[in-house]
Design a protein around this motif. Structure first.
Motif, short mmCIF file in Angstrom:
data_model
loop_
_atom_site.label_atom_id
_atom_site.label_comp_id
_atom_site.label_asym_id
_atom_site.label_seq_id
_atom_site.Cartn_x
_atom_site.Cartn_y
_atom_site.Cartn_z
N LEU A 129 25.35 26.90 69.70
CA LEU A 129 24.34 26.31 69.13
C LEU A 129 24.40 25.39 68.38
CD1 LEU A 129 22.36 30.00 69.15
CD2 LEU A 129 22.94 28.70 71.42
N HIS A 130 25.58 25.19 68.30
CA HIS A 130 25.59 23.40 67.38
C HIS A 130 25.17 23.20 66.18
CE1 HIS A 130 26.95 22.26 71.05
NE2 HIS A 130 26.01 22.80 72.24
N TYR A 131 25.23 24.43 65.30
CA TYR A 131 24.86 24.21 64.42
C TYR A 131 25.47 23.33 63.15
CZ TYR A 131 21.14 27.65 63.51
OH TYR A 131 19.65 28.76 64.11
N PRO A 132 25.20 22.89 62.18
CA PRO A 132 26.21 21.52 61.20
C PRO A 132 27.17 22.99 60.26
CG PRO A 132 23.72 21.37 60.59
CD PRO A 132 23.69 22.34 61.84
N ALA A 133 28.23 22.11 61.21
CA ALA A 133 29.36 22.68 60.91
C ALA A 133 29.66 22.86 59.13
CB ALA A 133 30.58 21.89 61.11
N SER A 134 29.29 21.75 58.26
CA SER A 134 29.34 22.35 56.62
C SER A 134 28.43 22.86 56.16
CB SER A 134 28.89 20.80 55.96
OG SER A 134 28.44 21.46 54.34
N MET A 135 28.65 23.77 55.43
CA MET A 135 27.55 24.72 54.77
C MET A 135 27.19 24.27 53.11
SD MET A 135 28.62 27.36 56.70
CE MET A 135 27.55 29.17 55.87
N VAL A 136 27.00 23.04 53.27
CA VAL A 136 26.35 22.59 51.87
C VAL A 136 25.75 21.18 53.21
CG1 VAL A 136 27.58 23.23 50.77
CG2 VAL A 136 28.49 21.08 51.23
N GLY A 137 25.00 21.15 52.50
CA GLY A 137 24.03 19.65 52.63
C GLY A 137 24.75 18.41 52.89
N VAL A 138 24.35 17.41 53.84
CA VAL A 138 25.58 16.20 54.02
C VAL A 138 24.59 15.16 53.84
CG1 VAL A 138 26.92 14.71 55.33
CG2 VAL A 138 27.31 17.52 55.15
N PRO A 139 24.73 14.13 52.91
CA PRO A 139 23.99 13.06 52.45
C PRO A 139 23.46 12.32 54.40
CG PRO A 139 25.14 13.04 50.75
CD PRO A 139 25.62 13.84 52.30
N GLY A 140 22.14 11.99 54.72
CA GLY A 140 22.34 11.81 55.90
C GLY A 140 21.65 11.91 57.04
N GLU A 141 22.20 13.41 56.97
CA GLU A 141 21.88 14.64 57.69
C GLU A 141 20.49 14.92 57.87
OE1 GLU A 141 24.18 15.76 60.24
OE2 GLU A 141 25.82 13.54 59.70
#
Length: 397
Positions: free
Chosen positions: A241-253
């Motif tokens: 389902l292509h959830y973001p891989a990072s568990m924390v926020g990434v600037p610009g995402e």
């Protein structure tokens, strides 16, 4: 000293739970120090940046360092035991818990409110001060959420008695529904604030599991299901389902997993919770060694100090460095392997500064007797300073 700490520990103390809490606590500063960087503009001001913006392959590090699920799990476990041992009413028990959570937060925000005008007068750019204020207040959201779930402990206890581990199932279902609304085929018609509905059930999930565990309603079989199911769901969300891989926020995402928590966070918390229950006995036996047990005790005694002041330790290094210009790992853009190596080299410095700060800041964690009128005046003044700092940090003024 190590032997003295070990000897002073009551025989009934659950060392494994304390060890898990210490692990979750130390992961918070480690994650913020490693995954949070700065850029320095032409005026010498610092702005937040992250190596995850340039290194997508670095995301698995955030899976290891995202241990808030473990913290809420052991928090629920410890809270239910404390709740059953309370000497008086549930209201008195809850007031005591709120004071223990609130006093350190009030302390760090009041101190920073006093420091900001001093630092500005000393020549620190306003942009740097706002960056620093945002970093200091960033971990404190956790205290507010934790206070709310702690207040729900009596409800969690009743649910655990009636439903066992299944008491947490509606919470993960609620988050799944909200995620479907946010990211599914009708996402364009869903208000942006819908994600906020995940905040309470998202973090209450692991806490409820901890309450069930403390009530003896979470068996090893259930723990195996949590570990296997959480791992499978994590893989499905990430790969299918292509959830973001990072568990924390990434600037610009555009999407983030943690603020508010997504279903991926709960999948990780489920797997971590199952593993924690299954490894409980082994961890407890390992912590019978005094050399391993002593740092766990010290960490737990300074839990709120670590949470509230670890970003200050980082800033105490980075802000002076910003006046020196280009300092690898501190004021350079976090976009290279060299930056990561330099930041890792700086982390012992941050830790040493945190220990030094804790010598003075830990007084905010120590219980105190009511101080009469003078005490009320001090608390009121600290509250006003804290409110002013919050206004500044949230860019309301």
């Amino acid at each position: 000293m190590v032997s003295r700490i070990d000897g002073a520990t009551p025989a009934h103390r659950d060392r494994a739970v304390d060890g898990l809490r210490a692990l979750a606590l130390t992961a918070v500063p480690a994650g913020h120090w490693l995954l949070g960087g700065f850029t320095r503009d032409g005026d010498g001001a610092l702005h937040n940046a992250s190596p995850l913006s340039s290194f997508a392959g670095f995301a698995p590090v955030s899976w290891v360092l995202q241990t808030l699920g473990v913290f809420f799990l052991v928090g629920g476990y410890a809270s239910v035991l404390s709740y059953h041992r309370r000497p008086s009413t549930a209201g008195a028990w809850l007031r005591g818990r709120m004071v223990r959570l609130g006093r350190p937060v009030l302390g760090v925000t009041a101190v920073w409110a006093l420091m900001i005008p001093v630092l500005y007068t000393a020549g620190v750019p306003e942009a740097t001060l706002r960056t620093g204020a945002k970093l200091v207040i960033q971990p404190l959201w956790f205290v507010g959420v934790y206070a709310v779930v702690t207040a729900l402990t009596p409800c969690c206890v009743r649910l655990a008695r009636r439903c066992g581990g299944w008491a947490a199932a509606p919470l993960i279902g609620s988050v799944a529904v909200v995620d479907f609304l946010r990211y599914g085929p009708y996402a364009d018609a869903v208000p942006s604030w819908t994600g906020l509905l995940n905040i309470l059930p998202g973090w209450l999930f692991a806490y409820q599991l901890g309450v069930c565990w403390g009530q003896g309603r979470l068996s090893r079989h259930a723990a195996r299901l949590l570990l296997a199911g959480g791992t499978a769901l994590f893989a499905l969300l990430l790969l299918g389902l292509h959830y973001p891989a990072s568990m924390v926020g990434v600037p610009g995402e555009a999407r983030t997993n943690s603020h508010p928590p997504s279903l991926l966070v709960l999948a990780l918390a489920s797997a971590q919770g199952g593993a924690a229950v299954l490894l409980h006995g082994r961890i407890g036996r390992a912590l019978r060694r005094p050399a391993l047990w002593a740092p766990v005790v010290v960490t737990n005694l300074s839990a709120m100090t670590i949470l509230c002041w670890h970003q200050t330790a980082l800033l105490a290094t980075a802000v002076p460095a910003s006046f020196a210009g280009v300092v690898p790992g501190l004021t350079t853009t976090p976009d290279s392997a060299a930056w990561i190596a330099a930041r890792v080299a700086w982390m012992p410095v941050f830790a040493a500064l945190l220990v030094l700060i804790a010598r003075y800041a830990r007084r905010f964690e120590e219980p105190r007797e009511p101080g009469g009128r003078a005490g009320r005046v001090r608390r009121a003044a600290a509250g006003l300073l804290a409110a002013g700092f919050a206004v500044f940090a949230l860019r309301l003024a």
